[in-house]
Design an enzyme around this catalytic site. Structure first.
Site, PDB file in Angstrom:
ATOM      1  N   GLY A   1       0.803  -1.221   0.000  1.00 18.87           N
ATOM      2  CA  GLY A   1       0.000   0.000   0.000  1.00 18.87           C
ATOM      3  C   GLY A   1       0.831   1.264   0.000  1.00 18.87           C
ATOM      4  O   GLY A   1       2.017   1.241  -0.330  1.00 18.87           O
TER       5      GLY A   1
ATOM      6  N   HIS B   1       2.218   4.583  -5.031  1.00 24.67           N
ATOM      7  CA  HIS B   1       2.799   5.698  -5.792  1.00 24.67           C
ATOM      8  C   HIS B   1       2.962   5.243  -7.240  1.00 24.67           C
ATOM      9  O   HIS B   1       2.605   4.098  -7.586  1.00 24.67           O
ATOM     10  CB  HIS B   1       4.136   6.128  -5.180  1.00 24.67           C
ATOM     11  N   ALA B   2       3.557   6.121  -8.061  1.00 21.84           N
ATOM     12  CA  ALA B   2       3.646   5.817  -9.502  1.00 21.84           C
ATOM     13  C   ALA B   2       4.489   4.569  -9.789  1.00 21.84           C
ATOM     14  O   ALA B   2       4.321   3.942 -10.837  1.00 21.84           O
ATOM     15  CB  ALA B   2       4.203   7.025 -10.243  1.00 21.84           C
TER      16      ALA B   2
ATOM     17  N   HIS C   1       4.366   1.712  -8.042  1.00 21.19           N
ATOM     18  CA  HIS C   1       3.395   0.605  -7.977  1.00 21.19           C
ATOM     19  C   HIS C   1       2.521   0.598  -9.232  1.00 21.19           C
ATOM     20  O   HIS C   1       2.223  -0.451  -9.799  1.00 21.19           O
ATOM     21  CB  HIS C   1       2.476   0.770  -6.761  1.00 21.19           C
TER      22      HIS C   1
ATOM     23  N   GLY D   1       9.040  -5.062  -8.577  1.00 21.75           N
ATOM     24  CA  GLY D   1       9.875  -3.931  -8.982  1.00 21.75           C
ATOM     25  C   GLY D   1      11.345  -4.245  -8.814  1.00 21.75           C
ATOM     26  O   GLY D   1      11.751  -4.837  -7.817  1.00 21.75           O
TER      27      GLY D   1
ATOM     28  N   LYS E   1      13.384  -2.145  -8.071  1.00 24.29           N
ATOM     29  CA  LYS E   1      13.783  -1.347  -6.910  1.00 24.29           C
ATOM     30  C   LYS E   1      14.201  -2.255  -5.743  1.00 24.29           C
ATOM     31  O   LYS E   1      15.125  -1.964  -5.017  1.00 24.29           O
ATOM     32  CB  LYS E   1      12.612  -0.450  -6.529  1.00 24.29           C
ATOM     33  N   ASP E   2      13.454  -3.364  -5.566  1.00 20.88           N
ATOM     34  CA  ASP E   2      13.802  -4.342  -4.524  1.00 20.88           C
ATOM     35  C   ASP E   2      14.539  -5.499  -5.206  1.00 20.88           C
ATOM     36  O   ASP E   2      13.994  -6.585  -5.398  1.00 20.88           O
ATOM     37  CB  ASP E   2      12.533  -4.805  -3.815  1.00 20.88           C
TER      38      ASP E   2
ATOM     39  N   SER F   1       9.286   5.520  -3.391  1.00 20.49           N
ATOM     40  CA  SER F   1       9.125   4.551  -2.308  1.00 20.49           C
ATOM     41  C   SER F   1       8.050   5.060  -1.372  1.00 20.49           C
ATOM     42  O   SER F   1       7.932   6.278  -1.164  1.00 20.49           O
ATOM     43  CB  SER F   1      10.446   4.419  -1.544  1.00 20.49           C
TER      44      SER F   1
HETATM   45  P1  AMP Z   1       5.977  -2.375  -1.596  1.00 20.94           P
HETATM   46  O1  AMP Z   1       4.594  -1.825  -1.473  1.00 20.94           O
HETATM   47  O2  AMP Z   1       7.052  -1.415  -1.204  1.00 20.94           O
HETATM   48  O3  AMP Z   1       6.118  -3.732  -0.950  1.00 20.94           O
HETATM   49  O4  AMP Z   1       6.224  -2.605  -3.145  1.00 20.94           O
HETATM   50  C1  AMP Z   1       5.357  -3.415  -3.909  1.00 20.94           C
HETATM   51  C2  AMP Z   1       5.992  -3.664  -5.239  1.00 20.94           C
HETATM   52  O5  AMP Z   1       6.216  -2.421  -5.903  1.00 20.94           O
HETATM   53  C3  AMP Z   1       7.371  -4.366  -5.116  1.00 20.94           C
HETATM   54  O6  AMP Z   1       7.502  -5.326  -6.140  1.00 20.94           O
HETATM   55  C4  AMP Z   1       8.321  -3.219  -5.292  1.00 20.94           C
HETATM   56  O7  AMP Z   1       9.588  -3.616  -5.789  1.00 20.94           O
HETATM   57  C5  AMP Z   1       7.579  -2.356  -6.315  1.00 20.94           C
HETATM   58  N1  AMP Z   1       8.071  -0.987  -6.261  1.00 20.94           N
HETATM   59  C6  AMP Z   1       8.249  -0.202  -5.171  1.00 20.94           C
HETATM   60  N2  AMP Z   1       8.788   0.982  -5.519  1.00 20.94           N
HETATM   61  C7  AMP Z   1       8.965   0.947  -6.863  1.00 20.94           C
HETATM   62  C8  AMP Z   1       9.481   1.867  -7.827  1.00 20.94           C
HETATM   63  N3  AMP Z   1       9.954   3.062  -7.475  1.00 20.94           N
HETATM   64  N4  AMP Z   1       9.510   1.487  -9.125  1.00 20.94           N
HETATM   65  C9  AMP Z   1       9.049   0.269  -9.508  1.00 20.94           C
HETATM   66  N5  AMP Z   1       8.539  -0.645  -8.645  1.00 20.94           N
HETATM   67  C10 AMP Z   1       8.501  -0.314  -7.347  1.00 20.94           C
END
Ligand code: AMP
Length: 282
Positions: free
Chosen positions: A31, A34-35, A37, A148, A150-151, A186
């Site tokens: 949750g 952002h862009a 996601h 992503g 990113k991770d 993030s």
């Molecule tokens: P999170 O909500 O942080 O667990 O992220 C959910 C998914 O979104 C994960 O696969 C992340 O790697 C991806 N994600 C988070 N930030 C970014 C970003 N800046 N660009 C692309 N994917 C992202």
């Protein structure tokens, strides 16, 4: 858009869609969307007939109670964002649905990819990731799941998990979405002041520098130059490693295609991560 809080209800919808032969794309998130996601949702929409997004702040992947408590939550706003961006189903389970009494936790051997970087600095983190993602994969049974870049280490862990647990699910990786000033988007950026957001741009700057230094210097030398560059900033470095793209072992003397620099650093009390491929595939 269907909003579902319960597994039974979600499965009813998914069974109907699967019976029609539709291809299901799945985007797991925590949750505070952002862009970045949304770029995963967009990619899933291109590849698949139906897009399912989960929002679940998974307690088992936080090794620090205050990090879990301060993680941003904005459910209503997220639902609206997903509606506007063409998501078909949003799944918002409770912790009790994901981890019911008697839930049997999974442990898999992720050596060597887990025992470095995030895995080394956040003990138990990837075990939590494996448990929640495998549980969601079993509940949803998508054709393709989107993560992503990113991770970066998380993607390697998920691919290894899919192999070991024999999921018939394709893993797609989506490039890191950045603010115009280079800062990787993030959910944690919501906790940064405007000044800190500016200071944090040093992360993408040093990664870009690393990419140019990689043309001249060894991985070891490049890493040392990047560390020196970062030492002049206000951020507190946790780790900076240049790793092999598949097994995530440290590179020192020789470059390989896909070599990636990964950084974790604190900006105030906000922990940020970023990475960049320093050597492209030919
Ligand atoms: P999170 O909500 O942080 O667990 O992220 C959910 C998914 O979104 C994960 O696969 C992340 O790697 C991806 N994600 C988070 N930030 C970014 C970003 N800046 N660009 C692309 N994917 C992202």
């Amino acid at each position: 858009m269907i909003t579902s809080h319960h597994i039974a209800d979600l499965k009813t919808h998914l069974t109907q869609l699967k019976n029609k032969g539709l291809k299901i794309g799945f985007v797991p998130t925590m949750g505070a969307l952002h862009a970045g996601h949304i770029s995963l949702v967009d990619r899933a929409k291109k590849d698949c007939d139906t897009v399912v997004v989960s929002i679940f702040v998974n307690p088992t992947q936080f090794n620090n109670a205050s990090d879990l408590a301060s993680y941003p939550r904005q459910e209503e706003k997220d639902i609206q964002t997903l509606k506007e961006n063409g998501c078909d189903i949003v799944f918002l389970p409770s912790a009790e649905e994901i981890y019911p009494p008697g839930y049997d936790s999974i442990t898999i051997d992720l050596d060597p990819i887990e025992n470095t970087m995030e895995g080394a600095h956040r003990p138990g983190h990837f075990n939590g990731v494996v448990n929640v993602v495998s549980r969601l994969f079993k509940i949803i049974g998508p054709h393709i799941a989107y993560f992503g870049r990113k991770d970066f280490q998380q993607v390697a862990v998920i691919k290894e998990m899919v192999k070991q647990l024999q999921f018939d699910i394709k893993i797609a990786t989506v490039e890191t979405k950045r603010d115009p000033n280079g800062l990787a988007m993030s959910s944690r950026n919501l906790r940064l002041s405007e000044q800190q957001k500016e200071e944090a741009t040093i992360l993408s700057q040093v990664l870009k520098k690393g990419k140019s230094w990689a043309n001249t210097y060894s991985p070891y030398q490049t890493r040392e130059k990047m560390k020196t560059y970062l030492s002049e900033s206000s951020l507190e470095l946790e780790y900076l490693q240049i790793v092999h793209p598949e097994d995530l072992t440290d590179l020192n003397q020789y470059w390989v295609e896909g070599a990636t620099a990964c950084i974790a650093a604190f900006c105030g009390d906000v922990r940020l991560i970023d990475n960049m491929e320093l050597v492209e595939y030919t």
